[in-house]
Design an enzyme around this catalytic site. Structure first.
Site, PDB file in Angstrom:
ATOM      1  CB  THR A 110      25.266  23.214 -50.388  1.00  0.00           C
ATOM      2  OG1 THR A 110      26.394  22.792 -50.859  1.00  0.00           O
ATOM      3  CG2 THR A 110      24.819  24.027 -51.461  1.00  0.00           C
TER       4      THR A 110
ATOM      5  CB  THR B  39      28.663  21.078 -57.036  1.00  0.00           C
ATOM      6  OG1 THR B  39      27.444  20.132 -57.360  1.00  0.00           O
ATOM      7  CG2 THR B  39      28.781  22.387 -57.866  1.00  0.00           C
TER       8      THR B  39
ATOM      9  CG  ASN C 124      27.279  10.496 -47.881  1.00  0.00           C
ATOM     10  OD1 ASN C 124      27.346  11.595 -48.764  1.00  0.00           O
ATOM     11  ND2 ASN C 124      28.942  10.856 -47.439  1.00  0.00           N
TER      12      ASN C 124
END
Lengths: 378, 378
Positions: free
Chosen positions: B140, B173, B373
């Protein structure tokens, strides 16, 4: 009869401001002291804990800022003892009723001669306890003094603290001292202290790093008899006020975050889940970005030993329901607006399985925090 | 006979690159799969874990990137099942031997029609497994593909992975799939897998946030009989290689940090202490600032349930002894130079009380991490 205070300067702080505080209580007092659980501890913590465990009452406090009296070998304990004995001799009290606390840089030995001289200066010029001034003297990197006062009929509870949420380049220390005129027996005092501490000072975090020096004292001046619930309420109010001031003062903090986990099956579960959300870097950076990111909140909730029912839990930011087994996209914009407009951001998690709840306080994570803590040089 | 792969595109990633990977094994294989311990889990994780626990062997893997298939209610498990059944029908294999893995955004339902079509495209155009390509398809936010290969005589161990250290705006992930031609019985395989996983993928952290989708598979193609120690060594080597690539790729990371705690009394203690240092914001920001701040390291060491002897432990950065009950100021400059010059920073803690050790890998914390973030919008 009120507590008295004296101030001295040993030149421990780079600001060259007063760094020695002596507090003299009117008589020997029942008290409760809680210290950092960090196994790596300041000589002052080791000394005070040992003395208080043996004696159980306190008459005076000696606090220095600018030096943690830590990480310098066994002499740190000896130095703490010398500070206690100096104050005791000058105040004509029992040295075993004098406790010592330090906050500041780790790894530098105390210049003990200058410290003892400053203690002498402080003991010679006592005045009534001034909460604001006391907080200033013991502060290291705080941006403002922290103190509060509650009065309920005849009952008084007041305290002063320092701590700027772990921004001290080594790591911040939290010191808090509460006084009440209520008469409290030792056992009752200890139990009340532990319970209040758990829900206040032990439920705040800025960066999850535990200091080597944290100390919290609750002292009973023993003047008035009061209903225990009334005392508990006042002590909790002052403690919570001081604890949240510490979180607000976290360097780089732009928001206070209040994480409420409610309707959990047991208290420990509510507490662990609240703590996990409050210490999550992804949640803290999301708040910094005013992003109502419920995905990060649930991922934090799910990462403790306690199971959660992902189809049943509800996640709110403010009173905007964002997730209840499925996403509520329309609430996202309203939640974002709430996050822009409020200085305290409430994250509420309803587990819908019991009656236990816990609240944890933290602040957002910003570049300022990283900058401050990476620019310090040993 | 080698594993085969097929690639498809369901349009799940904003880059509009291929996002469906199908891996077909030459026959039913013994395998071991470990999944995230997060209680909030992707429908794909729930499905695959359930199926594999029942069946115990695997024939094919279906992996999609761009969508975590998570946080969308119970339909997520149904969708995973549909994906498995689609692949099984096209490949003419048993659907209970097809496992499904997802990685990507949480809270968006899979566009299942497009996904099923892409699986069909993938199954129709199988080719030999290309590790680099496989890693790219499942990635990703990785900045580079992650794969490795070890050959020792006839023994082969190879694998591909994705994971950029939790930088995915929801949370990263980690997916990793290892294959070996070694013949391994189920029990032996499970035990080897768990042990290797513990010391590699379970000993890395970027920001301490556990994903809802992490999965690690070890598949035995069962072709050659090999000495178990030889297999263990090769599997560890590939796993460690992939795990450290994930840490290196943490967004904003400028240094890899290797925290070694040695000579602990028991393994669990070594592990907890190493993890505490590796997850400390104060230690990570210090490394970012190239600051040999041993004070933050010892404070982290002291903040677990395990006691430490602050007068006996030794703390090194690189091979520079900074603390052994007292400070070594002269080593500070040399340690700082070491930190400037090396891309992997070793922090070594010698507890000098036993024979157990543990190593944890992390990276430094930078403004870049905070920026990435906090700038994501839900």
């Amino acid at each position: 009869m009120e507590p008295l205070m004296g101030v001295g300067k040993a030149g421990l702080k780079s600001s060259n401001k007063p760094d020695i505080l002596v507090v003299l209580l009117p008589q020997s007092c029942n008290a409760s002291f809680l210290f950092t659980t960090n196994h790596f501890r300041s000589g002052s913590v080791i000394y005070s804990e040992k003395v208080f465990r043996k004696r159980g009452t306190v008459r005076a406090l000696v606090i220095n800022s600018g030096n943690a009296n830590c990480g310098v070998g066994p002499e740190a304990v000896l130095h703490a003892e010398m500070m206690a004995e100096k104050a005791a001799a000058l105040l004509d009290i029992d040295p075993e009723e004098v406790l010592v606390f330090s906050t500041g840089v780790i790894g530098k030995p105390l210049p003990i001669d200058r410290v003892l001289q400053a203690i002498e200066d402080a003991c010679k010029l006592l005045e009534p306890l001034d909460l604001k001034r006391a907080s200033e003297v013991i502060s290291t990197t705080d941006r403002y003094p922290k103190y509060d006062f509650v009065k309920d009929g005849k009952l008084e509870v007041y305290g002063f603290a320092k701590g700027a949420g772990m921004i001290h380049p080594q790591m911040g220390t939290m010191l808090a001292f509460l006084f009440t005129n209520a008469l409290l027996e030792e056992d009752v005092l200890h139990e009340l202290h532990r319970e209040v501490c758990d829900r206040t000072f032990n439920s705040i975090t800025v960066d999850g790093c535990t200091s080597t020096n944290d100390s919290f004292g609750l002292i009973s001046l023993g003047v008035v008899r009061e209903d225990l619930q009334k005392v508990r309420k006042a002590v909790e109010e002052v403690s919570l006020s001081l604890a949240t001031k510490i979180v607000e003062d976290g360097e780089g903090a732009t928001k206070v975050i209040k994480v409420v986990v409610k309707n959990a099956s047991i208290e420990l579960k509510a507490r662990m889940l609240a703590e996990k959300v409050a210490t999550s870097l992804l949640v803290k950076t999301a708040v910094h970005g005013r992003d109502p990111n419920w995905g990060r909140i649930v991922a934090a909730l799910g990462s403790t030993p306690f199971p959660i029912d992902q189809n049943s839990i509800r996640v709110y930011i403010g009173n905007h329901l964002l997730y209840d087994g499925k996403v509520h996209s329309k609430a996202v914009e309203a939640a974002r607006k709430y996050m822009e407009e409020n200085s305290v951001i409430e994250i509420i998690v309803d587990l819908r399985e019991g009656k236990s709840s816990w609240t944890y306080y933290t602040c957002d994570l910003s570049c300022e925090y990283v900058r401050i803590n990476s620019e310090y040089t040993t």
